[in-house]
Write a protein that holds these residues in place. Sequence first.
Motif, PDB file in Angstrom:
ATOM      1  N   LEU A   1       0.832  -1.207   0.000  1.00 54.64           N
ATOM      2  CA  LEU A   1       0.000   0.000   0.000  1.00 54.64           C
ATOM      3  C   LEU A   1       0.865   1.256   0.000  1.00 54.64           C
ATOM      4  O   LEU A   1       0.657   2.172  -0.809  1.00 54.64           O
ATOM      5  N   TRP A   2       1.844   1.313   0.898  1.00 53.18           N
ATOM      6  CA  TRP A   2       2.718   2.492   0.969  1.00 53.18           C
ATOM      7  C   TRP A   2       3.484   2.667  -0.352  1.00 53.18           C
ATOM      8  O   TRP A   2       3.619   3.791  -0.837  1.00 53.18           O
ATOM      9  N   ALA A   3       3.958   1.564  -0.929  1.00 54.47           N
ATOM     10  CA  ALA A   3       4.711   1.655  -2.181  1.00 54.47           C
ATOM     11  C   ALA A   3       3.840   2.203  -3.303  1.00 54.47           C
ATOM     12  O   ALA A   3       4.284   3.043  -4.101  1.00 54.47           O
ATOM     13  N   GLY A   4       2.603   1.742  -3.375  1.00 56.03           N
ATOM     14  CA  GLY A   4       1.705   2.195  -4.429  1.00 56.03           C
ATOM     15  C   GLY A   4       1.363   3.666  -4.329  1.00 56.03           C
ATOM     16  O   GLY A   4       1.141   4.326  -5.351  1.00 56.03           O
ATOM     17  N   MET A   5       1.332   4.200  -3.107  1.00 58.75           N
ATOM     18  CA  MET A   5       0.932   5.586  -2.914  1.00 58.75           C
ATOM     19  C   MET A   5       2.086   6.571  -3.051  1.00 58.75           C
ATOM     20  O   MET A   5       1.881   7.779  -2.963  1.00 58.75           O
ATOM     21  N   MET A   6       3.297   6.087  -3.255  1.00 60.62           N
ATOM     22  CA  MET A   6       4.447   6.990  -3.411  1.00 60.62           C
ATOM     23  C   MET A   6       4.298   7.843  -4.666  1.00 60.62           C
ATOM     24  O   MET A   6       3.673   7.433  -5.647  1.00 60.62           O
ATOM     25  N   ALA A   7       4.886   9.010  -4.638  1.00 60.28           N
ATOM     26  CA  ALA A   7       4.849   9.905  -5.799  1.00 60.28           C
ATOM     27  C   ALA A   7       5.606   9.274  -6.959  1.00 60.28           C
ATOM     28  O   ALA A   7       6.631   8.612  -6.763  1.00 60.28           O
TER      29      ALA A   7
END
Length: 390
Positions: free
Chosen positions: A268-274
Amino acid sequence: MFKTWQSKSVYPYRLLLISLGFCLLLCGQARAASCNDPWPAWNNFKKTFIADDGRVIDHSGARKPTTSEGQAYALFFALTANDRPAFQRILTWTENNLAAGDLTARLPAWQWGQREDNSWGIIDKNPASDADLWIAYALGLAGEQWKEPRFSALSSLLAQRIMNEETADLPGLGQTLLPGPSGFNLPGNQWKLNASYLPLPLLRWFERKESDDRWKRMLNSATRLIAGSAPKGYVADWIIYDSQKGFQPDTQGAEKGQGGYNAIRTYLWAGMMADKDSEKANLLKQLRPMANLVDSKGYPPEYINILTGEINGPGSSGFSAATLPFLQALGMQKTLVQQQLRLQAQPIKPDAYYDQVLSLFALGWQDKRFRFDAQGDADFYWQHFCWRLF
């Protein structure tokens, strides 16, 4: 003659001024509506999980526990919704009940709830560093967006305490975030670590905002930790770092070296990165095997052996929600639609705390209610409407 000319000449300007005033009135109304644009998912979360005093309650536990993680996420969601009253209630409860009334003096305890003797209070006083990061981050952003110096100061003090009490300079790895102040330094120069505790946008924000260069070093170790936790592209819930052998599966822990309820947040965190984040492309490449597995199975697994890829049943609908930004970032449109359909066919239970949290993050991001930039700042949808006319 002069009076006649004046009245005729000024008349159009009077109409223009009247029209402008009417427009400003409408714009002011639009601004007020936009600044308080309802977020139904957040409002439902508040009704279901947040008590009037600001305590976030996990209904899945028999003793209705509250964790610092729940308080931290709720602070970020309240900021995302521009809900300052809720933010203040959540913060006040957190400080009074998890930090003995003073967040400047101590980190919040991890768990609060009904004890064995039926009294209510702190159950586990050991802080959780992921929650502490999110609390400090939400406070820092709130201080900037709402022009509240106290929030900014409190954020910086918590950041200093996190660095001093919840990190260690590990041999061969460098400055590393420990899951908490105690209990994760094992015998034989080993440490128990958690990749899902390290959202890279948050670390980038602290690196930029804090003068302590240990944040930069911790950002470097975080990328190595995430990669080391996923040797085959499947992230472990917990990983052991050995100063001589490097990263090893935590086969003695409750999860037996598998990836499940903690690990799902890493995707989830990886997908939301800029998109412009320098680490995003590499991180997505490392974790792509999980996306391929979701594509082939039709669901994210509840647990997966990080070395063999053997799975243990389907994950919940909340797990599907958590993969949406990840799949979108990878451009896997067919698989993305597949998981969206799974969410529609099997909606998240209203009282499922963790699934609802995953959904608020993932769907809030997809709806562009917030986005992270390459420096770790969060851009909130309401910022673009709450402009000042004068």
